[in-house]
Design a protein around this motif. Structure first.
Motif, mmCIF file in Angstrom:
data_model
loop_
_atom_site.group_PDB
_atom_site.id
_atom_site.type_symbol
_atom_site.label_atom_id
_atom_site.label_comp_id
_atom_site.label_asym_id
_atom_site.label_seq_id
_atom_site.Cartn_x
_atom_site.Cartn_y
_atom_site.Cartn_z
ATOM 1 N N LYS A 210 -16.008 16.032 -6.752
ATOM 2 C CA LYS A 210 -15.947 14.589 -6.526
ATOM 3 C C LYS A 210 -14.555 14.193 -6.011
ATOM 4 C CE LYS A 210 -20.054 14.441 -7.522
ATOM 5 N NZ LYS A 210 -20.761 14.120 -8.740
ATOM 6 N N PRO A 211 -14.529 13.342 -5.010
ATOM 7 C CA PRO A 211 -13.247 13.015 -4.374
ATOM 8 C C PRO A 211 -12.353 12.137 -5.251
ATOM 9 C CG PRO A 211 -14.989 11.644 -3.472
ATOM 10 C CD PRO A 211 -15.659 12.642 -4.390
ATOM 11 N N ILE A 212 -11.053 12.343 -5.122
ATOM 12 C CA ILE A 212 -10.095 11.429 -5.731
ATOM 13 C C ILE A 212 -9.976 10.250 -4.767
ATOM 14 C CG2 ILE A 212 -7.705 11.143 -6.483
ATOM 15 C CD1 ILE A 212 -7.665 14.275 -6.731
ATOM 16 N N LYS A 213 -10.314 9.058 -5.253
ATOM 17 C CA LYS A 213 -10.308 7.912 -4.334
ATOM 18 C C LYS A 213 -9.030 7.089 -4.415
ATOM 19 C CE LYS A 213 -15.183 7.661 -3.481
ATOM 20 N NZ LYS A 213 -16.385 6.851 -3.244
ATOM 21 N N PHE A 214 -8.440 7.032 -5.619
ATOM 22 C CA PHE A 214 -7.205 6.257 -5.766
ATOM 23 C C PHE A 214 -6.193 7.007 -6.625
ATOM 24 C CE2 PHE A 214 -10.251 2.964 -4.749
ATOM 25 C CZ PHE A 214 -9.537 2.135 -3.887
ATOM 26 N N ASP B 267 0.330 -3.786 -8.937
ATOM 27 C CA ASP B 267 0.067 -3.310 -7.566
ATOM 28 C C ASP B 267 0.388 -1.834 -7.369
ATOM 29 O OD1 ASP B 267 2.705 -3.806 -7.793
ATOM 30 O OD2 ASP B 267 2.725 -5.489 -6.370
ATOM 31 N N ALA B 268 0.534 -1.132 -8.511
ATOM 32 C CA ALA B 268 0.846 0.298 -8.408
ATOM 33 C C ALA B 268 -0.414 1.137 -8.262
ATOM 34 C CB ALA B 268 1.655 0.756 -9.613
ATOM 35 N N LEU B 269 -1.215 0.815 -7.260
ATOM 36 C CA LEU B 269 -2.430 1.594 -6.991
ATOM 37 C C LEU B 269 -2.539 1.816 -5.491
ATOM 38 C CD1 LEU B 269 -5.152 2.637 -8.433
ATOM 39 C CD2 LEU B 269 -6.181 0.639 -7.362
ATOM 40 N N GLU B 270 -2.786 3.041 -5.113
ATOM 41 C CA GLU B 270 -2.887 3.350 -3.685
ATOM 42 C C GLU B 270 -4.113 4.190 -3.404
ATOM 43 O OE1 GLU B 270 0.626 5.392 -2.477
ATOM 44 O OE2 GLU B 270 1.926 3.741 -3.098
ATOM 45 N N PRO B 271 -4.720 3.971 -2.247
ATOM 46 C CA PRO B 271 -5.788 4.882 -1.846
ATOM 47 C C PRO B 271 -5.210 6.294 -1.827
ATOM 48 C CG PRO B 271 -5.591 3.073 -0.292
ATOM 49 C CD PRO B 271 -4.437 2.962 -1.218
ATOM 50 N N PHE B 272 -6.001 7.260 -2.198
ATOM 51 C CA PHE B 272 -5.512 8.630 -2.284
ATOM 52 C C PHE B 272 -5.692 9.362 -0.959
ATOM 53 C CE2 PHE B 272 -6.013 13.148 -3.218
ATOM 54 C CZ PHE B 272 -4.911 13.384 -4.031
ATOM 55 N N TYR B 273 -4.587 9.915 -0.448
ATOM 56 C CA TYR B 273 -4.641 10.704 0.771
ATOM 57 C C TYR B 273 -4.270 12.155 0.464
ATOM 58 C CZ TYR B 273 -5.066 6.458 3.504
ATOM 59 O OH TYR B 273 -5.513 5.296 4.037
ATOM 60 N N SER C 106 -11.127 9.366 0.932
ATOM 61 C CA SER C 106 -12.506 9.002 0.660
ATOM 62 C C SER C 106 -12.557 7.548 0.198
ATOM 63 C CB SER C 106 -13.027 9.955 -0.422
ATOM 64 O OG SER C 106 -14.367 9.741 -0.661
ATOM 65 N N LYS C 107 -13.257 6.731 0.963
ATOM 66 C CA LYS C 107 -13.269 5.295 0.691
ATOM 67 C C LYS C 107 -14.203 4.911 -0.446
ATOM 68 C CE LYS C 107 -12.258 3.414 5.257
ATOM 69 N NZ LYS C 107 -12.982 2.962 6.431
ATOM 70 N N LEU C 108 -14.006 3.718 -0.956
ATOM 71 C CA LEU C 108 -14.916 3.169 -1.962
ATOM 72 C C LEU C 108 -16.294 2.971 -1.347
ATOM 73 C CD1 LEU C 108 -13.220 0.187 -3.875
ATOM 74 C CD2 LEU C 108 -14.003 2.360 -4.827
ATOM 75 N N ASN C 109 -17.329 3.286 -2.120
ATOM 76 C CA ASN C 109 -18.685 2.973 -1.647
ATOM 77 C C ASN C 109 -18.866 1.473 -1.600
ATOM 78 O OD1 ASN C 109 -19.315 5.678 -1.633
ATOM 79 N ND2 ASN C 109 -20.158 5.642 -3.713
#
Ligand code: GDP
Ligand code: MG
Length: 438
Positions: A263-267, A275-281, A87-90
């Motif tokens: 509500k979706p987990i986005k990251f 830089d330890a942040l990733e989009p959540f899949y 789920s992408k950022l708005n």
């Protein structure tokens, strides 16, 4: 959680046939594993019911590879529990896009604000960070240091100003400076309290954010879900960021948050570094939880590439030891379609055992040679290898670019293999031997 699930599936995978009881037993263990991982009990109940329903619907018991079918169902359900797709950022039609961070103290809001800015920067955006936590000592400084580190401006009015005012003026500055994103770092408390919620609601009313992201510490298990539920009731979240997934987390939070709040987990944050942040899949997280990594995609490959009917026919032949070189070639082709041989052998019911047996080499290069030899045989020779006399063997060696020795070795291996299959079929119950169907 991973270890436990792996045990359950390890047991299932080893089996050629799985009974209804095996499935029940597996589901009991999955249920316990999830509860132990602090997954919300209602979520667990729903989950198990869904898996059972699907398992029965797909006639797992009749499948050639029931263990795999079940793993596949569990994997799919885990994925859908966490939201199916990424789920992408708005994004606002009218920049700047305003992102408001919320969460308890220590959840990782400030750190994540920095990480998110870096993430956006990499996509050529120009974020402005707003320091609206006036309570925590040095919270402003912390954000400023992060800002410097990634060359991103930080708006602050010090710790004497009103957080709502800070947010409002920060947004104004972003418009003037053409920042296309604004991330507001807010204050947290140790526990949810009314003052905090009111302040956050006021900020939200004032800046009308496109995203209200709840930052949740994934190490807090069941508690994380309660926190998420009350924040969501009060603030109408748009998404969740799970932090500290690098730690020894039991995974329960990831599994319940979406199910409970909707509500979706986005990251996902996986460390203290910027830089330890990733989009959540969801699908990747499900694989991680299952602890099998690429194994799951292999399972899928196997399911699409092995023709079930053919596989059954092959099994019947193996039991009766009617197996010919033609079958051998066909089976090799099916296996080839799937990829790395070692892993696939492990996945096939019973094959894991065979791999370790003498004389059955699974070296890929060797297999190429074997294939060439078999292809140089006539149809009759493939079906009745016993007619292969010296001159035929010599012809085959020439035709395949190998030596008579190679051909002899293969014939010997093939005989051994047939013997082994006979033993194997006895081991598996030997139903096929007398031509009876189970
Ligand atoms: P805040 O109170 O919500 O703003 O939380 P902070 O951003 O100040 O973070 C609290 C602590 O958690 C800090 O020591 C961070 O370095 C640490 N932290 C935040 N995110 C992560 C993460 O993803 N992994 C790990 N290991 N630590 C994190
Ligand atoms: Mg903070």
């Amino acid at each position: 959680l991973s270890n436990r699930l792996q045990n359950v599936f390890g047991k299932l995978k080893g089996k050629g046939k799985v009974s209804e009881n095996d499935v029940k037993e597996a589901m009991r263990e999955v249920r316990l594993a999830l509860l132990e991982a602090d997954v919300n009990f209602k979520v667990v109940k729903d989950f198990i019911n869904k898996v059972k329903e699907k398992a029965i619907g797909q006639e797992v018991m009749k499948s050639f590879t029931p263990g795999m079918v079940i793993i596949d169902i569990v994997n799919k359900e885990l994925t859908s529990l966490m939201g199916e797709t990424h789920s992408k950022l708005n994004k606002s039609n009218k920049p700047p896009t305003v992102i408001m961070m919320a969460g308890l103290q220590g959840a990782g809001k400030t750190t994540t604000t920095g990480k998110l800015a870096k993430y956006l920067q990499k996509q050529n955006h120009k974020p402005l960070l707003i320091a609206a936590d006036i309570y925590r000592p040095a919270a402003i400084k912390q954000l400023q240091i992060l800002g410097e580190q990634i060359d991103t401006p930080v708006f602050s009015l010090g710790d004497k100003a009103n957080p709502v005012e800070i947010a409002k003026q920060g947004l104004q500055q972003a418009k003037e400076n053409h920042n296309d994103y604004v991330i507001i770092d807010t204050a947290g408390r140790l526990h949810i309290d009314e003052d905090l919620m009111n302040e956050l609601k006021d900020i939200k009313e004032t800046v009308k954010p496109d995203e209200v992201l709840l930052v949740v510490d994934s190490m807090t298990g069941q508690d994380a879900v309660n926190v998420a539920e009350s924040f969501n009731q009060q603030l109408e979240l748009t998404g969740v960021v799970l932090t500290k997934l690098d730690g020894d987390t039991r995974g329960g939070a990831a599994l319940s948050v979406k199910a409970v709040t909707g509500k979706p987990i986005k990251f996902a944050a996986m460390g203290e570094k910027i830089d330890a942040l990733e989009p959540f899949y969801p699908d990747r997280m499900a694989s991680r939880i299952l602890g099998m990594g690429d194994m799951l995609s292999l399972i899928e490959k196997a399911q699409t590439n092995i023709d079930e009917e053919k596989a059954k026919e092959m099994e019947r032949k193996m039991r009766k030891a009617e197996f010919t070189f033609e079958d051998f070639l066909e089976q090799m082709e099916q296996v080839r379609n799937m990829g790395p041989l070692d892993q696939i052998m492990d996945m096939m019911p019973g094959m894991g055992k065979m791999k370790n047996m003498k004389n059955l080499n699974v070296d890929e290069k060797q297999l190429g040679r074997v294939e060439a030899i078999v292809r140089s045989m006539t149809t009759e020779e493939k079906r009745k290898p016993e007619i292969l006399n010296a001159s035929r063997r010599k012809r085959i060696a020439l035709g395949s670019g190998t030596s008579v020795k190679d051909v002899n070795r293969l014939l010997k291996q093939f005989e051994d293999m047939k013997k082994m299959m006979k033993q194997f079929s006895t081991m598996m119950g030997g139903q096929g031997k007398k031509g009876k169907k189970p």
